[in-house]
Motif scaffolding. Sequence first.
Motif, short mmCIF file in Angstrom:
data_model
loop_
_atom_site.label_atom_id
_atom_site.label_comp_id
_atom_site.label_asym_id
_atom_site.label_seq_id
_atom_site.Cartn_x
_atom_site.Cartn_y
_atom_site.Cartn_z
N ALA A 107 78.96 96.20 54.78
CA ALA A 107 79.20 95.38 53.93
C ALA A 107 79.42 93.57 54.99
O ALA A 107 79.65 94.19 56.16
CB ALA A 107 81.08 95.88 53.64
N ASP A 108 79.60 92.92 53.97
CA ASP A 108 79.64 91.28 54.54
C ASP A 108 80.94 91.23 54.82
O ASP A 108 81.15 90.14 55.48
CB ASP A 108 79.31 90.32 53.76
CG ASP A 108 76.90 90.64 53.61
OD1 ASP A 108 76.82 90.76 54.64
OD2 ASP A 108 76.90 90.40 52.40
N ALA A 109 82.21 91.53 53.80
CA ALA A 109 83.75 91.00 54.41
C ALA A 109 84.16 91.80 54.81
O ALA A 109 84.86 92.79 54.33
CB ALA A 109 83.98 90.99 52.81
N VAL A 110 83.58 91.74 56.72
CA VAL A 110 84.54 92.36 57.33
C VAL A 110 84.94 91.36 58.36
O VAL A 110 84.47 90.76 58.88
CB VAL A 110 83.90 93.38 57.35
CG1 VAL A 110 83.39 94.45 56.71
CG2 VAL A 110 82.70 92.30 58.66
N ARG A 111 86.04 92.23 59.48
CA ARG A 111 86.87 91.36 60.74
C ARG A 111 84.78 91.38 61.71
O ARG A 111 85.09 92.83 62.23
CB ARG A 111 88.43 92.25 61.05
CG ARG A 111 88.30 90.96 61.59
CD ARG A 111 89.99 90.96 62.06
NE ARG A 111 90.99 91.26 60.83
CZ ARG A 111 91.36 89.79 60.76
NH1 ARG A 111 90.93 89.13 61.59
NH2 ARG A 111 92.02 90.23 59.38
N ASP A 112 84.92 90.59 62.08
CA ASP A 112 83.65 90.31 62.83
C ASP A 112 83.57 89.21 63.37
O ASP A 112 83.39 88.25 62.24
CB ASP A 112 82.55 91.21 61.97
CG ASP A 112 81.68 92.08 63.25
OD1 ASP A 112 82.28 92.04 64.12
OD2 ASP A 112 80.60 91.91 62.87
N PRO A 113 83.08 88.30 64.49
CA PRO A 113 82.58 87.26 64.66
C PRO A 113 81.00 87.11 64.01
O PRO A 113 80.81 88.53 63.45
CB PRO A 113 81.56 87.83 65.96
CG PRO A 113 83.10 88.64 66.72
CD PRO A 113 83.23 89.39 65.53
#
Length: 488
Positions: A107-113
Amino acid sequence: MSVQDETAGPLTTEAGAPVADNQNSQTAGAGGPALIQDQLLLEKLAHFNRERIPERVVHARGAGAYGRFTVTADVTRYTRAKFLSEIGKETEVFLRFSTVAGNLGAADAVRDPRGFALKFYTEEGNYDLVGNNTPVFFIKDAVKFPDFIHTQKRDPYTGSQEPDNVWDFWGLSPESTHQVTWLFGDRGIPASYRHMNGYGSHTFQWANDAGEVFWVKYHFKTDQGIKNLTQAEADELAGKDPDSHQRDLREAIERGDYPTWTVQVQLMPAADAAAYRFNPFDLTKVWPHEDYPPIEIGKLELNRNPRNVFAETEQSVFSPHHFVPGIGPSPDKMLQGRLFAYGDAHRYRVGINADALPVNEPKAARARTHGRDGVMYDGRHGGAKNYEPNSFGGPAQTDRPLWEPTAVTGATGEHPAPSHAEDDDFVQAGDLYRLMSQDEQQRLVDNLAGNIAGVSHDEIAQRAIENFRKADEDFGKRLEAAVQALRG
């Protein structure tokens, strides 16, 4: 290479022969077994088996768009790069956004740089600026990068991402404290690719016509404004629309709402580097703006979507080693490792001729090399000689390096980067924490505590907390209390 019109004329095989029946395979009589003479069936199945290439080990999940960069300030006293040579000059670009840890189907909406990889199609060749949406990173030496990424990927036993691995590495690598503070703060989950900044992150070299050297850092400030998601909002969005960021970018460009960024640089005269209070080539640190104020140099606009995501976004390749005259590397040890690793990854993943694909080939210049053959070689060189020097008019060296040499001294060996007066793994993380409002600090503490609470070993959790305490006593105290409350 022109794009074929796939809407005109009959369906054909890959060799161009018309297809009579694309609904029924050939068999030995009605209801009989399939025939090996059915070349359409074999061709389609064989192509289907091979229509994916290995996904990127990191930054697999991404979206891309074309656009333009326009110069808005005179920087010729700092660099001789031609695409920066005059106000108003425009250069076509391709930008690929990405997440770091997730695979292609994540998924796109994740906590990640977020990756921020930009290709300038300049008249002196392609210039790739391969950065992130954060100005710093977790580590400062490329030799640690495979270990770091292994902690972010799936555990070899459980097959899942494990908090033990993540926090064990971060706790034992205190230089990560600054970036982890960024990642678990409000900007850790951008609302879209359009609503975040981009950074070159590394320090690079600019050199002017006189050979004067400046160290430079790039900043791309979103003109749409910074917008972020809370953890709860991201969790809901990731479940409802895993393609949220890709969809947002594509649809914004389709409706003519072209996203833009104001491009700024920080410039340090080369002579300042040795005595600067921080190591200016340390990727875990920023240059405070009061020391080297950012100056605007241009505008970046994205205004055209790829026609084919696989051909253009997935097969796009970027390498920090793609420099042009007047721009070069610095002694940043992370950058030095990436100069090799990115090109090597794409030669493996896409192929030795990846740079000749339409999305990657120079558009305002011509590639003139002596490289030949390999997978997907198209014969573009004809019968020209494949060596240099030669007596047949082939391309030859210019005798002028792209960038200026960097002086080095001392013996070879496994050296840590030189230490400067205020080098410390925690000071900038503490500065960042103290810049936050009380509400921002509380969200940061909550985000960190929710993650650290999943660690199964008390000593790993405590070590992680102590790194944040070294950044700021209040930070560590609040985090410890929050983790204890969650762990019971």
